[in-house]
Write a protein that holds these residues in place. Structure first.
Motif, PDB file in Angstrom:
ATOM      1  N   THR A 112     -17.245 -56.380  30.951  1.00 47.50           N
ATOM      2  CA  THR A 112     -16.981 -54.710  30.852  1.00 47.50           C
ATOM      3  C   THR A 112     -15.925 -54.445  31.963  1.00 47.50           C
ATOM      4  O   THR A 112     -15.730 -52.985  31.965  1.00 47.50           O
ATOM      5  CB  THR A 112     -18.281 -54.324  31.537  1.00 47.50           C
ATOM      6  OG1 THR A 112     -18.538 -54.946  33.003  1.00 47.50           O
ATOM      7  CG2 THR A 112     -19.509 -54.483  30.734  1.00 47.50           C
ATOM      8  N   SER A 113     -14.965 -55.072  32.550  1.00 42.69           N
ATOM      9  CA  SER A 113     -13.733 -54.551  33.381  1.00 42.69           C
ATOM     10  C   SER A 113     -12.984 -53.946  32.484  1.00 42.69           C
ATOM     11  O   SER A 113     -12.600 -54.225  31.296  1.00 42.69           O
ATOM     12  CB  SER A 113     -13.105 -55.716  34.176  1.00 42.69           C
ATOM     13  OG  SER A 113     -12.441 -56.547  33.152  1.00 42.69           O
ATOM     14  N   GLY A 114     -12.304 -52.678  32.873  1.00 40.87           N
ATOM     15  CA  GLY A 114     -11.513 -51.969  32.323  1.00 40.87           C
ATOM     16  C   GLY A 114     -11.764 -51.122  30.919  1.00 40.87           C
ATOM     17  O   GLY A 114     -11.033 -50.007  30.893  1.00 40.87           O
ATOM     18  N   VAL A 115     -12.899 -51.473  30.319  1.00 47.97           N
ATOM     19  CA  VAL A 115     -13.221 -50.561  29.336  1.00 47.97           C
ATOM     20  C   VAL A 115     -13.917 -49.071  29.769  1.00 47.97           C
ATOM     21  O   VAL A 115     -14.400 -49.318  30.701  1.00 47.97           O
ATOM     22  CB  VAL A 115     -14.107 -51.480  28.296  1.00 47.97           C
ATOM     23  CG1 VAL A 115     -15.443 -51.492  28.910  1.00 47.97           C
ATOM     24  CG2 VAL A 115     -14.289 -50.879  26.902  1.00 47.97           C
ATOM     25  N   PRO A 116     -13.889 -48.239  29.060  1.00 50.55           N
ATOM     26  CA  PRO A 116     -14.393 -46.809  29.264  1.00 50.55           C
ATOM     27  C   PRO A 116     -15.996 -47.433  29.190  1.00 50.55           C
ATOM     28  O   PRO A 116     -16.400 -48.358  28.764  1.00 50.55           O
ATOM     29  CB  PRO A 116     -14.218 -46.053  28.392  1.00 50.55           C
ATOM     30  CG  PRO A 116     -12.826 -46.517  27.563  1.00 50.55           C
ATOM     31  CD  PRO A 116     -12.986 -48.033  27.742  1.00 50.55           C
ATOM     32  N   SER A 117     -16.893 -46.162  29.896  1.00 50.84           N
ATOM     33  CA  SER A 117     -18.278 -46.837  30.145  1.00 50.84           C
ATOM     34  C   SER A 117     -19.103 -46.684  28.700  1.00 50.84           C
ATOM     35  O   SER A 117     -20.148 -47.252  28.326  1.00 50.84           O
ATOM     36  CB  SER A 117     -19.047 -45.807  30.976  1.00 50.84           C
ATOM     37  OG  SER A 117     -18.579 -44.653  30.969  1.00 50.84           O
ATOM     38  N   HIS A 118     -18.728 -45.474  27.805  1.00 51.69           N
ATOM     39  CA  HIS A 118     -19.418 -45.136  26.609  1.00 51.69           C
ATOM     40  C   HIS A 118     -19.363 -46.394  25.585  1.00 51.69           C
ATOM     41  O   HIS A 118     -20.634 -46.785  25.064  1.00 51.69           O
ATOM     42  CB  HIS A 118     -18.931 -43.857  26.005  1.00 51.69           C
ATOM     43  CG  HIS A 118     -17.709 -44.037  25.487  1.00 51.69           C
ATOM     44  ND1 HIS A 118     -16.513 -43.621  26.278  1.00 51.69           N
ATOM     45  CD2 HIS A 118     -17.142 -44.022  24.153  1.00 51.69           C
ATOM     46  CE1 HIS A 118     -15.430 -43.484  25.627  1.00 51.69           C
ATOM     47  NE2 HIS A 118     -15.847 -43.900  24.221  1.00 51.69           N
ATOM     48  N   PRO A 119     -18.313 -47.246  25.681  1.00 55.34           N
ATOM     49  CA  PRO A 119     -18.400 -48.526  24.720  1.00 55.34           C
ATOM     50  C   PRO A 119     -19.409 -49.617  25.171  1.00 55.34           C
ATOM     51  O   PRO A 119     -20.091 -50.261  24.469  1.00 55.34           O
ATOM     52  CB  PRO A 119     -17.037 -49.098  24.764  1.00 55.34           C
ATOM     53  CG  PRO A 119     -16.067 -47.935  25.079  1.00 55.34           C
ATOM     54  CD  PRO A 119     -17.044 -46.938  25.979  1.00 55.34           C
ATOM     55  N   ILE A 120     -19.598 -49.480  26.605  1.00 56.35           N
ATOM     56  CA  ILE A 120     -20.832 -50.359  27.050  1.00 56.35           C
ATOM     57  C   ILE A 120     -21.972 -49.964  26.556  1.00 56.35           C
ATOM     58  O   ILE A 120     -22.878 -50.935  26.088  1.00 56.35           O
ATOM     59  CB  ILE A 120     -20.621 -50.548  28.859  1.00 56.35           C
ATOM     60  CG1 ILE A 120     -19.154 -50.854  29.169  1.00 56.35           C
ATOM     61  CG2 ILE A 120     -21.709 -51.485  29.417  1.00 56.35           C
ATOM     62  CD1 ILE A 120     -18.973 -50.806  30.586  1.00 56.35           C
ATOM     63  N   LYS A 121     -22.323 -48.636  26.474  1.00 52.74           N
ATOM     64  CA  LYS A 121     -23.682 -48.125  26.247  1.00 52.74           C
ATOM     65  C   LYS A 121     -23.860 -48.606  24.663  1.00 52.74           C
ATOM     66  O   LYS A 121     -24.896 -48.799  24.445  1.00 52.74           O
ATOM     67  CB  LYS A 121     -23.822 -46.740  26.440  1.00 52.74           C
ATOM     68  CG  LYS A 121     -25.092 -45.979  26.146  1.00 52.74           C
ATOM     69  CD  LYS A 121     -25.689 -45.685  27.352  1.00 52.74           C
ATOM     70  CE  LYS A 121     -27.185 -45.232  27.195  1.00 52.74           C
ATOM     71  NZ  LYS A 121     -27.950 -44.442  28.094  1.00 52.74           N
ATOM     72  N   LEU A 122     -22.899 -48.262  24.048  1.00 57.85           N
ATOM     73  CA  LEU A 122     -22.657 -48.512  22.309  1.00 57.85           C
ATOM     74  C   LEU A 122     -23.083 -50.178  22.188  1.00 57.85           C
ATOM     75  O   LEU A 122     -23.925 -50.100  21.324  1.00 57.85           O
ATOM     76  CB  LEU A 122     -21.526 -48.059  21.765  1.00 57.85           C
ATOM     77  CG  LEU A 122     -21.603 -48.025  20.503  1.00 57.85           C
ATOM     78  CD1 LEU A 122     -22.586 -46.784  19.775  1.00 57.85           C
ATOM     79  CD2 LEU A 122     -20.127 -47.807  19.889  1.00 57.85           C
ATOM     80  N   ALA A 123     -22.479 -50.908  22.890  1.00 56.10           N
ATOM     81  CA  ALA A 123     -22.632 -52.312  22.822  1.00 56.10           C
ATOM     82  C   ALA A 123     -24.093 -52.697  23.193  1.00 56.10           C
ATOM     83  O   ALA A 123     -24.606 -53.538  22.491  1.00 56.10           O
ATOM     84  CB  ALA A 123     -21.565 -53.155  23.669  1.00 56.10           C
TER      85      ALA A 123
END
Ligand SMILES: [Zn+2]
Length: 251
Positions: A184-195
Motif C-alpha cells: 500500500t505505500s505511495g498509492v492513494p487511499s481509495h484504491p486500497i478500499k476498492l482492492a
C-alpha cells in the motif's frame, strides 16, 4: 502485530543519505513511535550500484536488531552469474527472508527472459519477492502479473500497487494471479478500499516506503489504512497477519 513490508536502508555509499530519517536508528525509533512491530528492510543504493556490498550492509544492521528487522536482499539480473550466487548466499549464509526487485531503478524488464533464470533459482527457496510497480516502461502491474503467472509458486508482493496511475491494473493483476499481494505505500487511499472490496483484505499488505516521506512518513502511510474504516479483521490482515503468514512469522 503490525509489520511494514517496505523500508529502505540508505548506506553512506548510496550518496542519498540526505533523506531525513534514513539512519537505522531513525528507522527503529520511527517505527516504534508509530507502533509498528517489525519491518522488512532492503537496500536503496544496491538497486543501482554494488548489490553484493549492499546486501552485506543489510545483513549487518539486521543482525543488530533481530526482533525488529526482516532482511531482504537484492540482485541485478544483468549480472547473471553473480546474481545466481548471490541468491544462494542471501538465503543460506545471510539468512534473508526474501528479495526486492526494482526493474525501473536497476534497469531491466520484469517480464523478460532475463528474469527466468533468476526466478528459477529464487523459487528453490520458499521466500517472497517484492517488486516495485507503477512506473513504465518496465514496472507495470500487468508485466509483473506475467512473471507471477509463469512462477505460480512464488509469492509476489507488488510494491505501491501501481502508485498513482496504474492501481486499476494492479487490482486486475492480483485478480488474475492469486500469488500476488498488493502493497500500500505511495498509492492513494481509495484504491486500497476498492482492492479490499474487489480482491479481499487477505491479498493486501501494509508498506511505508520509509524513509521516503520523512520522519512522519510511517504514520501517514499507516493512517491511510486506519482511516479507511475497514472491518477490524480486514485491517489486521492488511497491517500484519497476511505478512506473518507469507513470512511464516508467529504472531
Ligand atoms: Zn521503495
Amino acid at each position: 502485530m503490525i509489520i511494514d513490508a517496505h523500508c529502505h536502508y540508505f548506506s553512506k555509499n548510496a550518496k542519498l543519505d540526505f533523506v531525513q530519517g534514513s539512519s537505522i536508528e531513525d528507522h527503529i525509533r520511527n517505527h516504534e513511535l508509530a507502533g509498528i512491530d517489525k519491518f522488512i528492510l532492503f537496500t536503496i543504493g544496491g538497486l543501482f550500484s554494488d548489490f553484493i556490498k549492499s546486501n552485506d550492509e543489510i545483513a549487518e544492521v539486521a543482525n543488530n536488531y533481530p526482533t525488529k528487522i526482516i532482511p531482504f536482499g537484492t540482485i541485478n539480473p544483468w549480472y547473471e552469474e553473480e546474481s545466481l550466487e548471490e541468491i544462494n548466499r542471501c538465503i543460506k549464509d545471510l539468512h534473508f527472508k526474501g528479495f526486492k526487485l526494482h526493474p525501473w531503478m536497476t534497469g531491466f524488464p520484469i517480464n523478460s527472459d532475463l528474469m527466468d533464470t533468476m526466478m528459477k533459482e529464487i523459487s528453490k527457496f520458499n521466500v517472497p519477492v517484492i517488486v516495485h510497480s507503477g512506473t513504465p516502461p518496465w514496472s507495470e502491474p500487468l508485466q509483473i502479473a506475467e512473471l507471477a503467472y509463469r512462477f505460480p509458486k512464488v509469492k509476489f508482493i507488488m510494491a505501491h500497487m501501481g502508485i498513482t496511475d496504474l492501481w486499476k491494473e494492479a487490482i486486475d493483476a492480483a485478480r488474475m494471479c492469486n500469488n500476488i499481494w498488493l502493497e500500500t505505500s505511495g498509492v492513494p487511499s481509495h484504491p486500497i478500499k476498492l482492492a479490499v472490496e474487489e480482491i479481499g483484505a487477505d491479498r493486501i499488505v501494509f508498506g511505508s516506503d520509509s524513509p521516503y516521506g520523512g520522519q512522519g512518513g510511517h504514520i501517514f502511510q499507516l493512517n491511510k489504512i486506519k482511516f479507511l474504516d475497514l472491518k477490524e479483521e480486514d485491517e489486521s490482515l492488511i497491517l500484519g497477519k497476511n505478512l506473518s503468514k507469507i513470512l511464516d512469522i508467529n504472531s
